[in-house]
Design a protein around this motif. Structure first.
Motif, PDB file in Angstrom:
ATOM      1  N   GLU A  46       0.870  -1.180   0.176  1.00 19.70           N
ATOM      2  CA  GLU A  46       0.028  -0.067   0.006  1.00 19.70           C
ATOM      3  C   GLU A  46       0.842   1.174   0.028  1.00 19.70           C
ATOM      4  O   GLU A  46       0.460   2.228  -0.566  1.00 19.70           O
ATOM      5  CB  GLU A  46      -0.942   0.068   1.270  1.00 19.70           C
ATOM      6  N   SER A  47       2.030   1.231   0.538  1.00 18.75           N
ATOM      7  CA  SER A  47       3.070   2.282   0.477  1.00 18.75           C
ATOM      8  C   SER A  47       2.987   2.862  -0.865  1.00 18.75           C
ATOM      9  O   SER A  47       3.384   4.097  -1.006  1.00 18.75           O
ATOM     10  CB  SER A  47       4.077   2.082   1.341  1.00 18.75           C
ATOM     11  N   ILE A  48       3.531   2.054  -1.826  1.00 17.82           N
ATOM     12  CA  ILE A  48       3.851   2.295  -3.161  1.00 17.82           C
ATOM     13  C   ILE A  48       2.555   2.793  -3.740  1.00 17.82           C
ATOM     14  O   ILE A  48       2.885   3.835  -4.628  1.00 17.82           O
ATOM     15  CB  ILE A  48       3.979   1.180  -3.905  1.00 17.82           C
ATOM     16  N   VAL A  49       1.384   2.529  -3.565  1.00 15.08           N
ATOM     17  CA  VAL A  49       0.227   2.968  -4.100  1.00 15.08           C
ATOM     18  C   VAL A  49      -0.373   4.310  -3.469  1.00 15.08           C
ATOM     19  O   VAL A  49      -0.567   5.182  -4.312  1.00 15.08           O
ATOM     20  CB  VAL A  49      -0.913   2.096  -3.845  1.00 15.08           C
ATOM     21  N   ARG A  50       0.038   4.393  -2.205  1.00 14.06           N
ATOM     22  CA  ARG A  50       0.243   5.847  -1.842  1.00 14.06           C
ATOM     23  C   ARG A  50       0.907   6.835  -2.568  1.00 14.06           C
ATOM     24  O   ARG A  50       0.713   8.061  -2.853  1.00 14.06           O
ATOM     25  CB  ARG A  50       0.222   5.970  -0.167  1.00 14.06           C
ATOM     26  N   ARG A  51       2.144   6.469  -2.502  1.00 13.52           N
ATOM     27  CA  ARG A  51       3.276   7.172  -3.390  1.00 13.52           C
ATOM     28  C   ARG A  51       2.875   7.492  -4.698  1.00 13.52           C
ATOM     29  O   ARG A  51       3.038   8.846  -5.295  1.00 13.52           O
ATOM     30  CB  ARG A  51       4.450   6.556  -3.417  1.00 13.52           C
ATOM     31  N   LEU A  52       2.328   6.661  -5.626  1.00  8.73           N
ATOM     32  CA  LEU A  52       1.604   6.799  -6.906  1.00  8.73           C
ATOM     33  C   LEU A  52       0.575   7.780  -6.733  1.00  8.73           C
ATOM     34  O   LEU A  52       0.396   8.687  -7.802  1.00  8.73           O
ATOM     35  CB  LEU A  52       1.633   5.572  -7.502  1.00  8.73           C
ATOM     36  N   GLU A  53      -0.583   7.770  -5.774  1.00  8.50           N
ATOM     37  CA  GLU A  53      -1.504   8.516  -5.700  1.00  8.50           C
ATOM     38  C   GLU A  53      -1.007   9.950  -5.301  1.00  8.50           C
ATOM     39  O   GLU A  53      -1.416  11.109  -5.991  1.00  8.50           O
ATOM     40  CB  GLU A  53      -2.468   8.289  -4.483  1.00  8.50           C
ATOM     41  N   GLU A  54      -0.062  10.115  -4.546  1.00 16.23           N
ATOM     42  CA  GLU A  54       0.791  11.413  -4.132  1.00 16.23           C
ATOM     43  C   GLU A  54       1.181  12.138  -5.455  1.00 16.23           C
ATOM     44  O   GLU A  54       0.883  13.432  -5.624  1.00 16.23           O
ATOM     45  CB  GLU A  54       1.539  11.383  -3.386  1.00 16.23           C
ATOM     46  N   VAL A  55       2.009  11.114  -6.443  1.00 15.88           N
ATOM     47  CA  VAL A  55       2.446  11.734  -7.580  1.00 15.88           C
ATOM     48  C   VAL A  55       1.207  11.972  -8.756  1.00 15.88           C
ATOM     49  O   VAL A  55       1.416  13.115  -9.147  1.00 15.88           O
ATOM     50  CB  VAL A  55       3.329  10.613  -8.272  1.00 15.88           C
ATOM     51  N   MET A  57      -1.709  13.378  -7.677  1.00 14.74           N
ATOM     52  CA  MET A  57      -2.210  14.580  -7.164  1.00 14.74           C
ATOM     53  C   MET A  57      -1.006  15.680  -7.536  1.00 14.74           C
ATOM     54  O   MET A  57      -1.539  16.878  -7.697  1.00 14.74           O
ATOM     55  CB  MET A  57      -2.544  14.241  -5.576  1.00 14.74           C
ATOM     56  N   GLN A  58      -0.041  15.488  -7.321  1.00 14.83           N
ATOM     57  CA  GLN A  58       0.827  16.630  -7.532  1.00 14.83           C
ATOM     58  C   GLN A  58       0.758  17.085  -9.073  1.00 14.83           C
ATOM     59  O   GLN A  58       0.822  18.164  -9.395  1.00 14.83           O
ATOM     60  CB  GLN A  58       2.349  16.035  -7.206  1.00 14.83           C
ATOM     61  N   ARG A  80       9.681  25.974 -14.998  1.00 17.97           N
ATOM     62  CA  ARG A  80       9.939  25.106 -13.942  1.00 17.97           C
ATOM     63  C   ARG A  80       8.960  24.335 -13.673  1.00 17.97           C
ATOM     64  O   ARG A  80       9.011  22.933 -13.691  1.00 17.97           O
ATOM     65  CB  ARG A  80      10.215  25.940 -12.444  1.00 17.97           C
ATOM     66  N   ILE A  81       7.752  24.734 -13.619  1.00 14.22           N
ATOM     67  CA  ILE A  81       6.458  23.954 -13.449  1.00 14.22           C
ATOM     68  C   ILE A  81       6.217  23.031 -14.630  1.00 14.22           C
ATOM     69  O   ILE A  81       5.851  22.004 -14.467  1.00 14.22           O
ATOM     70  CB  ILE A  81       5.109  24.817 -13.309  1.00 14.22           C
ATOM     71  N   THR A  82       6.621  23.509 -15.810  1.00 16.84           N
ATOM     72  CA  THR A  82       6.260  22.696 -16.911  1.00 16.84           C
ATOM     73  C   THR A  82       7.145  21.503 -16.925  1.00 16.84           C
ATOM     74  O   THR A  82       6.862  20.498 -17.240  1.00 16.84           O
ATOM     75  CB  THR A  82       6.665  23.623 -18.310  1.00 16.84           C
ATOM     76  N   LYS A  83       8.482  21.691 -16.699  1.00 20.05           N
ATOM     77  CA  LYS A  83       9.565  20.745 -16.579  1.00 20.05           C
ATOM     78  C   LYS A  83       9.194  19.749 -15.533  1.00 20.05           C
ATOM     79  O   LYS A  83       9.389  18.539 -15.905  1.00 20.05           O
ATOM     80  CB  LYS A  83      10.797  21.295 -16.316  1.00 20.05           C
ATOM     81  N   GLN A  84       8.717  20.071 -14.334  1.00 22.70           N
ATOM     82  CA  GLN A  84       8.434  19.422 -13.411  1.00 22.70           C
ATOM     83  C   GLN A  84       7.164  18.526 -13.750  1.00 22.70           C
ATOM     84  O   GLN A  84       7.108  17.206 -13.348  1.00 22.70           O
ATOM     85  CB  GLN A  84       8.102  20.167 -12.045  1.00 22.70           C
ATOM     86  N   ARG A  85       6.334  18.877 -14.415  1.00 28.77           N
ATOM     87  CA  ARG A  85       5.082  18.157 -14.586  1.00 28.77           C
ATOM     88  C   ARG A  85       5.396  17.177 -15.624  1.00 28.77           C
ATOM     89  O   ARG A  85       4.888  16.058 -15.654  1.00 28.77           O
ATOM     90  CB  ARG A  85       3.742  19.246 -15.369  1.00 28.77           C
ATOM     91  N   ALA A  86       6.247  17.578 -16.525  1.00 28.16           N
ATOM     92  CA  ALA A  86       6.600  16.429 -17.680  1.00 28.16           C
ATOM     93  C   ALA A  86       7.518  15.404 -17.001  1.00 28.16           C
ATOM     94  O   ALA A  86       7.384  14.300 -17.621  1.00 28.16           O
ATOM     95  CB  ALA A  86       7.573  17.398 -18.739  1.00 28.16           C
ATOM     96  N   SER A  87       8.067  15.722 -15.997  1.00 26.48           N
ATOM     97  CA  SER A  87       8.899  14.570 -15.403  1.00 26.48           C
ATOM     98  C   SER A  87       7.855  13.603 -14.612  1.00 26.48           C
ATOM     99  O   SER A  87       8.428  12.416 -14.544  1.00 26.48           O
ATOM    100  CB  SER A  87      10.079  15.184 -14.495  1.00 26.48           C
ATOM    101  N   LEU A  88       6.739  14.187 -14.448  1.00 26.93           N
ATOM    102  CA  LEU A  88       5.854  13.066 -13.620  1.00 26.93           C
ATOM    103  C   LEU A  88       4.924  12.504 -14.619  1.00 26.93           C
ATOM    104  O   LEU A  88       4.141  11.526 -14.201  1.00 26.93           O
ATOM    105  CB  LEU A  88       4.957  13.929 -12.471  1.00 26.93           C
ATOM    106  N   GLU A  89       4.895  12.923 -15.778  1.00 24.92           N
ATOM    107  CA  GLU A  89       3.896  12.555 -16.740  1.00 24.92           C
ATOM    108  C   GLU A  89       3.816  10.981 -17.032  1.00 24.92           C
ATOM    109  O   GLU A  89       2.831  10.340 -16.966  1.00 24.92           O
ATOM    110  CB  GLU A  89       3.657  13.277 -17.998  1.00 24.92           C
TER     111      GLU A  89
END
Length: 384
Positions: A46-55, A57-58, A80-89
């Motif tokens: 569940e810790s991994i799923v919580r981490r993925l949910e946080e990603v 949400m971010q 900065r925001i565009t680059k951060q979002r692209a890294s999470l996509e």
């Protein structure tokens, strides 16, 4: 946490499952109960799923921030925001697909149970379950890689240096072939490529784009070719080498250069370039006295531009020296699965007779034609 570490540290071939131990709803419970069963899935970790949910949400928060009209006034923050979002996509895309597939798997198992004695529906449900489970397992492998800690250099642009090794003229030709391969690959990805320095035996190319270092760093090392050179009259196979160095670009903040430690001279440029060549001393010859690193730059017609280019190359080479020292220390402590990335390490052999490219880190062969056409992303993904 400890749970996350255990998930990420499993061997690549080991059975890894984020999949819940599904409790199939009884057919008589109806749709509301089925939905409740879906949301109550018990995850293996569940810790991994919580981490993925946080990603996820971010990612949504960053998407909302990009829609703010006031952000257009702050270009630096927008980038900065565009680059951060692209890294999470990539993580979010795979996670949402995984989440959807796990829900579909519940439905497929319920359909199997509800089929009763109907062999056709039971077989159709069984095939659906099998297909979904295979897809989920594949996505879990992707997530395992995507969740690995990132190299802090991964987002940086690079200077790609190709230098002919042993083999004389054939080594020079091989170095130019590699330059063509990497130029094709970079342009296919959509990266910006520009030549910083070029001679018969050496080329330094600047590559700019998204997460350049994260991919190209796997190409660092010695590339050995076995083929019959065009100049060979006896038909004998020659072995030649070229060395590829992938150096993250360093700005003035990362690397401070003491002006007193530099010896700079000007020279007349040589080669093609029109009336300006051989008349104006536009070429720059830089020597960094403490390290002995020498940079000669004549790409631009302006002496000032050549000086800026030469300084950029010098900064990157000095930064690369620092990284080499850091990596040597890291790899002494742990053996890396796909090699150290050291420029002295032989990473591939290219055999023309058999039409194959052998990666020594992976113990795997790839079609030579794919590599020479610049289609090398599958090889890089294997290393990752």
């Amino acid at each position: 946490g400890a749970a996350t570490s255990s998930f990420l540290s499993r061997p690549r071939g080991a059975a890894v499952s984020l999949l819940p131990q599904l409790r199939v709803a009884r057919p008589t419970l109806g749709a509301p109960a089925r939905r409740a069963g879906r949301t109550a899935l018990r995850m293996a970790d569940e810790s991994i799923v919580r981490r993925l949910e946080e990603v996820a949400m971010q990612f949504d928060e960053l998407t909302t921030m990009l829609g703010d009209p006031e952000l257009a006034n702050d270009t630096k923050e927008m980038l900065r925001i565009t680059k951060q979002r692209a890294s999470l996509e990539p993580v979010v895309e795979v996670y949402l697909s995984w989440k959807s597939s796990t829900e579909e798997l519940v439905d497929a198992k319920e359909m199997f149970n509800e089929a009763g004695d109907d062999p056709e529906i039971r077989e159709m449900a069984r095939e659906e379950v099998k297909s979904l489970e295979e897809g989920i397992a594949k996505m879990e492998e992707e997530l395992k890689v995507l969740l690995l800690p990132k190299d802090p250099m991964d987002e940086k642009d690079v200077m790609l240096e190709i230098r002919a090794g042993t083999g004389g003229d054939e080594a020079n030709i091989w170095a130019r072939d590699l330059q063509d391969v990497y130029t094709k690959y970079c342009k296919t990805i959509g990266w910006e490529v520009s030549i910083m320095e070029e001679s018969d035996s050496t080329a330094i190319i600047s590559v700019k784009g998204d997460n350049v270092y994260s991919r190209l760093k796997w190409e660092a090392g010695v590339h050995r070719v076995q083929r019959v050179p065009a100049t060979e009259t006896q038909g004998r196979v020659h072995t030649s080498t070229a060395t590829v160095a992938i150096m993250p670009e360093a700005d003035e903040v990362l690397v401070k250069i003491d002006p007193t430690e530099i010896r700079m001279t000007t020279a007349r440029a040589s080669g093609a370039g029109g009336q300006n060549v051989n008349k104006v001393e536009s070429a720059i010859d830089l020597l960094h006295i403490p390290t002995g690193i020498r940079v000669f730059c004549q790409q631009e017609r302006s002496q000032l531009k050549n000086k800026d280019l030469a300084m950029a190359i010098l900064r990157t080479k000095l930064f690369d020296l620092q990284l080499e020292a850091r990596n040597a220390e890291l790899y002494q402590q742990r053996k890396d699965q796909v090699g150290t990335g050291s420029r002295s390490e032989k990473i591939r052999t290219y055999n023309w007779k058999d039409g194959r490219c052998s990666d020594h880190r992976l113990n795997k062969n790839f079609p030579l034609s794919d590599f020479m056409s610049g289609s090398i992303d599958n090889m890089i993904q294997e290393c990752i």
